[in-house]
Enzyme design. Structure first.
Site, PDB file in Angstrom:
ATOM      1  CB  SER A  75      -3.499   1.781  12.406  1.00 42.66           C
ATOM      2  OG  SER A  75      -2.870   2.216  11.379  1.00 42.66           O
TER       3      SER A  75
HETATM    4  N1  SAH Z   1      -4.741   2.574   7.168  1.00 45.87           N
HETATM    5  C1  SAH Z   1      -4.344   1.325   7.397  1.00 45.87           C
HETATM    6  C2  SAH Z   1      -2.948   1.103   7.722  1.00 45.87           C
HETATM    7  C3  SAH Z   1      -2.205   0.347   6.906  1.00 45.87           C
HETATM    8  S1  SAH Z   1      -0.324   0.223   7.338  1.00 45.87           S
HETATM    9  C4  SAH Z   1      -5.335   0.346   8.142  1.00 45.87           C
HETATM   10  O1  SAH Z   1      -6.346   0.868   8.573  1.00 45.87           O
HETATM   11  O2  SAH Z   1      -5.071  -1.018   7.909  1.00 45.87           O
HETATM   12  C5  SAH Z   1       0.111   1.483   6.150  1.00 45.87           C
HETATM   13  C6  SAH Z   1       0.099   1.264   4.630  1.00 45.87           C
HETATM   14  O3  SAH Z   1       0.597   2.395   3.972  1.00 45.87           O
HETATM   15  C7  SAH Z   1       0.623  -0.269   4.270  1.00 45.87           C
HETATM   16  O4  SAH Z   1      -0.473  -0.902   3.530  1.00 45.87           O
HETATM   17  C8  SAH Z   1       1.540   0.654   3.173  1.00 45.87           C
HETATM   18  O5  SAH Z   1       1.686  -0.506   1.964  1.00 45.87           O
HETATM   19  C9  SAH Z   1       1.093   1.844   2.621  1.00 45.87           C
HETATM   20  N2  SAH Z   1       2.048   2.703   2.224  1.00 45.87           N
HETATM   21  C10 SAH Z   1       3.343   2.897   2.786  1.00 45.87           C
HETATM   22  N3  SAH Z   1       3.902   3.821   1.758  1.00 45.87           N
HETATM   23  C11 SAH Z   1       2.923   4.145   0.777  1.00 45.87           C
HETATM   24  C12 SAH Z   1       2.740   5.053  -0.329  1.00 45.87           C
HETATM   25  N4  SAH Z   1       4.231   5.866  -0.803  1.00 45.87           N
HETATM   26  N5  SAH Z   1       1.843   5.151  -1.082  1.00 45.87           N
HETATM   27  C13 SAH Z   1       0.751   4.537  -0.573  1.00 45.87           C
HETATM   28  N6  SAH Z   1       0.784   3.574   0.461  1.00 45.87           N
HETATM   29  C14 SAH Z   1       1.889   3.451   1.063  1.00 45.87           C
END
Ligand code: SAH
Length: 226
Positions: A75
Site C-alpha cells: 500500500s
Molecule cells: N497490507 C499489505 C497490502 C497488501 S495488498 C501490505 O502492507 O503490503 C492486499 C493483500 O490482500 C494481497 O496480498 C491479497 O492477496 C490479500 N487478500 C485479498 N483477498 C484476501 C482474502 N480474502 N483473505 C486474505 N487475504 C486477501
C-alpha cells in the site's frame, strides 16, 4: 516512543534506502495531514525497502503503492499511515487483526505500536516472504495465517481493532462479528473505480458509528485461498 522498536541494524541503507529518504517520506506524510506522531515515527523507522523487490528499492520511499508480485501491491505509505492513525485514535488496541498481509509492511508498522497483531493472507507465497521479514526484523508479536480472511480468525476473536487491506463491496459478516463491542474497524469499501476508506466503531450496544475517511484505491478482497 514505539512499543516494539526495530533493531538499528534493520535500518542500514544508502542513497535511496537511507535514513534521509525515510525522513523525507515522514515529512511528506506530515505535510499531507498525518497528525499522529507515533505513526510518523514508526514510518520513519521502518525499512520499507525490505518489503519489495530489489529492482524497486530506489522507489521504496516514494509515497506510492508498488507491485509485490501475484498481481498485488504494497500500500501507499500515506494510506498505511492514515489507517494506522485511524485505528489508534481512541486508544491503543491490544489485539489487532489484519486481513491481507501482502508484503507484511502494514503488519510491521502496527506491530511497533500495538501489543499483538494477527494477520491473514490468502496467497501462500506472499505469506512465506512476509514471515521471513517478520523474523528478520525480530518481531515476535505478529501471528500469521494462510487462509481466506473473509472468515476472519475465529479462534482468536474478539479483536479490539480490525484492518482490511483489500477492498470488497461490504465488510464480511464473519469479520464484523469478530470485532469487540467497542472495537474499531478500518477498511476500503467499494468498486475499483469508486472506493472509500471507512471506519466503523462499535457503540457497545451492538450498533456501529460509521465514518468515511478518504477516497482510496486498493486491490480486491477475493474469496478462497491462492
Ligand atoms: N497490507 C499489505 C497490502 C497488501 S495488498 C501490505 O502492507 O503490503 C492486499 C493483500 O490482500 C494481497 O496480498 C491479497 O492477496 C490479500 N487478500 C485479498 N483477498 C484476501 C482474502 N480474502 N483473505 C486474505 N487475504 C486477501
Amino acid at each position: 516512543m514505539n512499543v516494539h522498536p526495530l533493531p538499528p541494524s534493520a535500518l542500514k541503507g544508502e542513497g535511496m534506502t537511507s535514513q534521509r529518504a525515510r525522513d523525507r517520506l515522514a515529512t511528506k506524510l506530515k505535510e499531507e495531514g498525518i497528525r499522529d506522531q507515533r505513526v510518523i515515527d514508526v514510518i520513519r523507522n521502518t525499512p520499507r525497502h525490505h518489503f519489495i523487490d530489489q529492482a524497486l528499492h530506489s522507489r521504496a520511499y516514494e509515497n506510492t503503492a508498488l507491485p509485490i508480485g501475484h498481481g498485488q501491491t504494497i500500500s501507499q505509505p500515506w494510506v498505511v499511515a492514515r489507517m494506522t492513525e485511524a485505528l489508534l485514535e481512541f486508544g491503543v488496541p491490544q489485539k489487532v487483526l489484519e486481513i491481507g498481509t501482502g508484503s507484511g509492511y502494514q503488519a510491521v508498522v502496527l506491530a511497533q505500536v500495538v501489543p499483538q497483531v494477527y494477520t491473514v493472507e490468502r496467497i501462500e507465497e506472499l505469506l512465506r516472504q512476509a514471515r521471513r521479514r517478520f523474523r528478520q526484523l525480530g518481531l515476535t508479536n505478529i501471528r500469521s495465517r494462510h487462509d481466506d480472511g473473509k472468515l476472519g480468525w475465529p479462534d482468536e476473536a474478539p479483536f479490539d481493532a480490525i484492518i482490511l487491506t483489500a477492498a470488497g463491496d461490504a465488510i464480511p459478516h464473519a469479520v464484523l462479528d469478530q470485532l469487540s463491542p467497542t472495537g474499531v474497524l478500518v477498511a476500503p469499501v467499494g468498486s475499483p473505480s469508486n472506493q472509500m476508506l471507512i471506519r466503523m466503531r462499535g457503540d457497545g450496544q451492538g450498533d456501529f458509528i460509521q465514518e468515511e475517511l478518504a477516497a482510496v484505491s486498493f486491490v480486491p478482497l477475493l474469496g478462497g485461498i491462492g
